[in-house]
Design a protein around this motif. Structure first.
Motif, PDB file in Angstrom:
ATOM      1  N   ALA A 255       0.835  -1.209   0.000  1.00 13.16           N
ATOM      2  CA  ALA A 255       0.000   0.000   0.000  1.00 13.16           C
ATOM      3  C   ALA A 255       0.873   1.265   0.000  1.00 13.16           C
ATOM      4  CB  ALA A 255      -0.930  -0.008   1.217  1.00 13.16           C
ATOM      5  N   LEU A 256       1.988   1.209   0.693  1.00 13.28           N
ATOM      6  CA  LEU A 256       2.878   2.365   0.714  1.00 13.28           C
ATOM      7  C   LEU A 256       3.611   2.522  -0.611  1.00 13.28           C
ATOM      8  CD1 LEU A 256       4.311   1.957   4.318  1.00 13.28           C
ATOM      9  CD2 LEU A 256       2.512   3.516   3.548  1.00 13.28           C
ATOM     10  N   ALA A 257       3.961   1.418  -1.233  1.00 15.40           N
ATOM     11  CA  ALA A 257       4.599   1.474  -2.540  1.00 15.40           C
ATOM     12  C   ALA A 257       3.618   2.037  -3.580  1.00 15.40           C
ATOM     13  CB  ALA A 257       5.083   0.090  -2.955  1.00 15.40           C
ATOM     14  N   ALA A 258       2.347   1.689  -3.452  1.00 16.31           N
ATOM     15  CA  ALA A 258       1.340   2.183  -4.405  1.00 16.31           C
ATOM     16  C   ALA A 258       1.126   3.679  -4.266  1.00 16.31           C
ATOM     17  CB  ALA A 258       0.016   1.447  -4.188  1.00 16.31           C
ATOM     18  N   ALA A 259       1.377   4.245  -3.111  1.00 13.18           N
ATOM     19  CA  ALA A 259       1.211   5.693  -2.901  1.00 13.18           C
ATOM     20  C   ALA A 259       2.347   6.495  -3.524  1.00 13.18           C
ATOM     21  CB  ALA A 259       1.122   5.992  -1.395  1.00 13.18           C
ATOM     22  N   GLU A 260       3.403   5.817  -3.945  1.00 22.26           N
ATOM     23  CA  GLU A 260       4.585   6.480  -4.488  1.00 22.26           C
ATOM     24  C   GLU A 260       4.398   6.750  -5.983  1.00 22.26           C
ATOM     25  OE1 GLU A 260       8.340   8.091  -3.662  1.00 22.26           O
ATOM     26  OE2 GLU A 260       6.837   7.254  -2.340  1.00 22.26           O
TER      27      GLU A 260
END
Length: 147
Positions: free
Chosen positions: A137-142
């Motif tokens: 989920a954090l990678a997708a926010a990048e």
């Protein structure tokens, strides 16, 4: 007489979260893992390096939004002062650009703070074997390529 079922050498952990959470359940839950030993807990980023120098943790879990010295600055300071310590940064939510900044500090992981303890334990063990661990989920926010 009961036997201690901990391995001969436990993974030494330093937890750095804001003071309201420091004395909460994360240390207790991670301490239940047979191969983990929470050797230090701090409530501000200003005390991370000094405690790490005292207790020499294998892994430090740093809250991104700690009071005082923030998680990013604390991670960079650990990289410089205690380079053998692997750093995982924890956050409540990801914002664009955070992943890049976290990895630029030398941290080897970026995870959501309220992840199940099993996932956090797996991440801790992973970084000790050389993995970089990033919550999807954090990678997708990048924006764009994360690395």
């Amino acid at each position: 007489m009961p036997r201690d079922h901990r391995p001969a050498r436990s993974v030494r952990l330093l937890l750095a979260e804001d003071e309201d959470v420091t004395h909460g359940g994360l240390a207790l839950l991670l301490g239940l893992e047979p191969d983990f030993d929470v050797v230090a807990q701090v409530g501000t980023g200003d005390t991370v390096v000094a405690r790490a120098l005292e207790c020499r943790p294998d892994v430090a879990l740093l809250d991104l939004g700690m009071p005082g010295l923030g998680g990013l600055d604390a991670a960079a300071a650990l990289r410089d002062e205690v380079p053998e310590c692997r750093v995982l940064v924890l956050t409540t939510s990801g914002r664009p650009g955070h992943l890049r900044r976290v990895l630029a500090t030398g941290a080897v992981g970026f995870l959501v703070k309220d992840s199940p303890v099993e996932e956090l334990a797996r991440a801790i063990r992973g970084v000790l074997t050389g993995e970089t661990v990033v919550d999807p989920a954090l990678a997708a926010a990048e924006p764009g390529p994360a690395l």
